[in-house]
Design a protein around this motif. Structure first.
Motif, PDB file in Angstrom:
ATOM      1  N   ALA A  26       0.827  -1.202   0.000  1.00  0.00           N
ATOM      2  CA  ALA A  26       0.000   0.000   0.000  1.00  0.00           C
ATOM      3  C   ALA A  26       0.866   1.257   0.000  1.00  0.00           C
ATOM      4  O   ALA A  26       0.570   2.237  -0.688  1.00  0.00           O
ATOM      5  N   VAL A  27       1.956   1.227   0.770  1.00  0.00           N
ATOM      6  CA  VAL A  27       2.860   2.368   0.814  1.00  0.00           C
ATOM      7  C   VAL A  27       3.504   2.586  -0.547  1.00  0.00           C
ATOM      8  O   VAL A  27       3.626   3.697  -1.051  1.00  0.00           O
ATOM      9  N   ILE A  28       3.926   1.462  -1.177  1.00  0.00           N
ATOM     10  CA  ILE A  28       4.613   1.551  -2.463  1.00  0.00           C
ATOM     11  C   ILE A  28       3.718   2.162  -3.528  1.00  0.00           C
ATOM     12  O   ILE A  28       4.128   3.001  -4.315  1.00  0.00           O
ATOM     13  N   VAL A  29       2.445   1.708  -3.561  1.00  0.00           N
ATOM     14  CA  VAL A  29       1.548   2.206  -4.609  1.00  0.00           C
ATOM     15  C   VAL A  29       0.747   3.415  -4.161  1.00  0.00           C
ATOM     16  O   VAL A  29      -0.057   3.935  -4.915  1.00  0.00           O
ATOM     17  N   GLY A  30       0.959   3.844  -2.918  1.00  0.00           N
ATOM     18  CA  GLY A  30       0.180   4.959  -2.398  1.00  0.00           C
ATOM     19  C   GLY A  30       0.287   6.199  -3.251  1.00  0.00           C
ATOM     20  O   GLY A  30      -0.654   6.969  -3.365  1.00  0.00           O
ATOM     21  N   CYS A  31       1.455   6.396  -3.827  1.00  0.00           N
ATOM     22  CA  CYS A  31       1.657   7.569  -4.671  1.00  0.00           C
ATOM     23  C   CYS A  31       1.574   7.213  -6.152  1.00  0.00           C
ATOM     24  O   CYS A  31       1.875   8.049  -7.006  1.00  0.00           O
ATOM     25  N   ALA A  32       1.222   5.970  -6.443  1.00  0.00           N
ATOM     26  CA  ALA A  32       1.148   5.550  -7.839  1.00  0.00           C
ATOM     27  C   ALA A  32      -0.012   6.245  -8.526  1.00  0.00           C
ATOM     28  O   ALA A  32      -1.013   6.582  -7.907  1.00  0.00           O
ATOM     29  N   SER A  33       0.139   6.457  -9.799  1.00  0.00           N
ATOM     30  CA  SER A  33      -0.923   7.077 -10.584  1.00  0.00           C
ATOM     31  C   SER A  33      -0.995   6.405 -11.941  1.00  0.00           C
ATOM     32  O   SER A  33      -0.059   5.722 -12.362  1.00  0.00           O
ATOM     33  N   LEU A  34      -2.105   6.600 -12.605  1.00  0.00           N
ATOM     34  CA  LEU A  34      -2.279   6.008 -13.923  1.00  0.00           C
ATOM     35  C   LEU A  34      -1.458   6.788 -14.955  1.00  0.00           C
ATOM     36  O   LEU A  34      -1.285   8.000 -14.831  1.00  0.00           O
ATOM     37  N   PRO A  35      -0.993   6.109 -15.979  1.00  0.00           N
ATOM     38  CA  PRO A  35      -0.285   6.819 -17.047  1.00  0.00           C
ATOM     39  C   PRO A  35      -1.257   7.690 -17.841  1.00  0.00           C
ATOM     40  O   PRO A  35      -2.473   7.470 -17.811  1.00  0.00           O
ATOM     41  N   ALA A  36      -0.716   8.672 -18.530  1.00  0.00           N
ATOM     42  CA  ALA A  36      -1.558   9.508 -19.387  1.00  0.00           C
ATOM     43  C   ALA A  36      -2.149   8.642 -20.503  1.00  0.00           C
ATOM     44  O   ALA A  36      -1.438   7.881 -21.156  1.00  0.00           O
ATOM     45  N   ASN A  37      -3.459   8.763 -20.672  1.00  0.00           N
ATOM     46  CA  ASN A  37      -4.134   7.943 -21.683  1.00  0.00           C
ATOM     47  C   ASN A  37      -4.120   8.682 -23.021  1.00  0.00           C
ATOM     48  O   ASN A  37      -5.157   9.088 -23.556  1.00  0.00           O
ATOM     49  N   THR A  38      -2.926   8.839 -23.567  1.00  0.00           N
ATOM     50  CA  THR A  38      -2.752   9.572 -24.815  1.00  0.00           C
ATOM     51  C   THR A  38      -2.299   8.618 -25.914  1.00  0.00           C
ATOM     52  O   THR A  38      -1.841   7.503 -25.646  1.00  0.00           O
ATOM     53  N   GLY A  39      -2.426   9.078 -27.138  1.00  0.00           N
ATOM     54  CA  GLY A  39      -1.948   8.284 -28.257  1.00  0.00           C
ATOM     55  C   GLY A  39      -2.868   7.156 -28.676  1.00  0.00           C
ATOM     56  O   GLY A  39      -2.512   6.346 -29.538  1.00  0.00           O
TER      57      GLY A  39
END
Length: 556
Positions: A26-39
């Motif tokens: 949870a700590v590791i992914v706590g700051c995770a975010s989705l990649p930009a959905n571009t292209g």
């Protein structure tokens, strides 16, 4: 004085280790975010279905039937036909295959479908698979390997940035975004050449096709042909091209899938691809598939041959129809909820409110809430009969949903709603529920535990609504859903006959007598009346009591 540290028993040590791992994750992914959905490259369904064999077959059958309606339907009422029809569509497709699902489980029946999809892609058919992201974890994430085949594209809808190692870890590491977890794409569509399609409540996996072990989900599908399929394809395109639809490669790599596999399983390359590059073959996702393939799957494979399940001769009912489908905006951020408009469940409730004689409802997760209760009261005030088939506590795979339903049982009965709860086993009935809704046909799956999963409503014996929706607040407000509205007495009678067979042979009638709930067995049934939740274990009863005070209706 210094005291020695106590040694924890092994089971507690293991539990604490698992908890520690969850916290670290949870700590590791706590700051995770989705990649930009571009292209992303927008794509559309095949626009000339009449040029394909399936499109031409549909046109020929309409002429043969002398039908005025432009759409045709056939109920896939048993697991044999449910699987065989899908394989038949894949094998007959010449241009495109578009699949939209909430969950696809990596097991024997899915491997069979994936192999047919791979073969179709290798002969030049474009395959687009749109999958809700929530369940694409652990072993089930391996179905995503299909994306590494030529002519195959996979997109994940409303993805979460959390871990994919298991569903438990996924939920735990995504708690920072509870609202996103709650909103899921629940649609189920299986479209071939924009000419024929399958829709209903069934996900893909052994539990939905009568496989051995665990629960057997009793379900109902519809095979459709003609104009209504083009409406399905338009809906698919809208979801496929929505900003919440992420190309799979942006979210998970082949190396990550390799790391999640418990053991490598070799897969022989297809002979047709020898000398055509190094595209990896889709590996077997269920270990020793030939050994674990359920009997019902083997039977369905045989039925998929022209002599067994022939799309040229399958019974079709030509009838007026409408596709009820939620907009992708229903799942979007809070500020986009206004874009959702009227929902599938809203439309279904409005149709029910127009009933003049009777409403027959099948909903595995039935949590009406205050708004639906008002609609039921209005319907009953007009003298309309309402019958509801739902899960019993023992047959329900979601105890929290049953806790929500249980709050309304006595009030529903007071309104005059006839409540039926399906038995958890398929034995001990007068003739077995095998001849009822979602039956196993002529196959013997060996599954003794049944869980209702069909979603349908029959109104005045002339309108049939069959789809992915439950009558609960989750389907009404949070999940996206899709359903077929078919105006046909023939389709309505066939669906109602199956439901009523289950009511008469495999379900309890719930009543209130002397101020207490009782469960009445059908006349002639081998099972008996009871004054407590039938077949439920002490653990199930305790769990429901513990959950009930803390589970709001909208979360169930």
């Amino acid at each position: 004085m210094q005291y020695p540290c106590p040694t924890l028993p092994r089971r507690f040590s293991t539990a604490w280790s698992a908890l520690a791992a969850l916290i670290v994750a949870a700590v590791i992914v706590g700051c995770a975010s989705l990649p930009a959905n571009t292209g992303r490259v927008a794509s559309q369904s095949f626009q000339s279905p009449g040029q394909t064999a399936l499109g031409q077959l549909t046109a020929q059958r309409r002429v043969q039937a002398g039908a005025r309606s432009d759409s045709a339907f056939s109920l896939l009422e048993n697991v044999d036909n449910a699987l065989a029809a899908r394989l038949a569509l894949v094998d007959a497709a010449q241009k495109t295959l578009d699949l939209q699902y909430y969950a696809i489980h990596a097991d024997a029946s899915t491997e069979l479908i994936l192999q047919h999809l791979r073969d179709a892609a290798r002969r030049g058919v474009r395959v687009r698979l749109l999958l809700d992201d929530f369940n694409a974890v652990g072993k089930d994430a391996q179905v995503l390997r299909l994306a590494f085949e030529p002519n195959v594209q996979i997109r994940l809808f409303n993805p979460l940035p959390g871990s994919r190692s298991s569903l438990v870890v996924r939920i735990f590491t995504s708690l920072k975004d509870v609202d996103r977890i709650q909103k899921r794409m629940h649609n189920k569509l299986f479209i071939a050449d924009n000419a024929m399609a399958i829709s209903g409540g069934r996900n893909l996996g052994d539990a939905y096709f009568g496989g051995p072990g665990g629960s057997n989900f009793v379900d109902l599908d519809t095979l459709s042909a003609g104009r209504i399929v083009r409406d399905m394809s338009a809906s698919f395109d809208r979801y496929w091209n929505d900003e919440l639809s992420f190309p799979m490669e942006k979210l998970v790599t082949q190396q990550e899938l390799d790391q999640m596999r418990s053991a490598p399983v070799a897969s022989a390359p297809d002979a047709s691809q020898q000398g055509k590059g190094t595209a990896p073959a889709v590996p077997v996702v269920a270990t020793n598939t030939s050994a674990v393939m359920p009997d019902v799957t083997r039977a369905a494979v045989a039925d998929a041959k022209p002599a067994g399940y022939d799309l040229r001769s399958v019974p079709l009912v030509w009838a007026p129809s409408i596709l009820l489908v939620d907009k992708p905006g229903k799942i979007g951020p809070d500020d986009d909820e206004a874009d959702a408009g009227d929902t599938v469940v809203d439309g279904l409730l409005a149709l029910m409110n127009q009933a003049r004689q009777d409403v027959l409802i099948v909903s595995p997760y039935f949590v009406p809430g205050a708004e639906m209760m008002k609609v039921f009261a209005q319907i009953r005030a007009k003298g309309v009969r309402i019958r509801v088939l739902t899960n019993s506590l023992a047959s329900n795979d979601a105890p929290a949903a049953h806790a929500g339903y249980a709050r309304y049982r006595e009030a529903l009965i007071a309104l005059g709603v006839e409540l039926y709860e399906m038995r958890a086993d398929q034995e001990g009935t007068a003739a077995g529920i095998g001849s009822g809704i979602g039956s196993a046909g002529g196959s013997k799956s060996g599954v003794s535990h049944a869980s209702l999963h069909s979603k349908a409503a029959i109104i005045d014996s002339r309108l049939a609504v069959i789809g992915s929706m439950n009558l609960d607040l989750r389907s009404q407000r949070q999940n996206s859903e899709v359903a077929l509205l078919i105006r046909s007495a023939a389709v309505s009678r066939l669906a109602a006959r199956q439901i009523e067979t289950t009511l008469a042979q495999g379900a309890y009638r719930v009543a209130v007598e002397n101020g207490s709930l009782v469960w009445r067995a059908p006349p002639g049934a081998a099972f008996k009346d009871t004054t407590s939740e039938p077949q439920a274990t002490a653990r199930q009863r305790l769990l429901m009591r513990l959950i009930a005070p803390f589970a709001p209706d909208e979360m169930l």
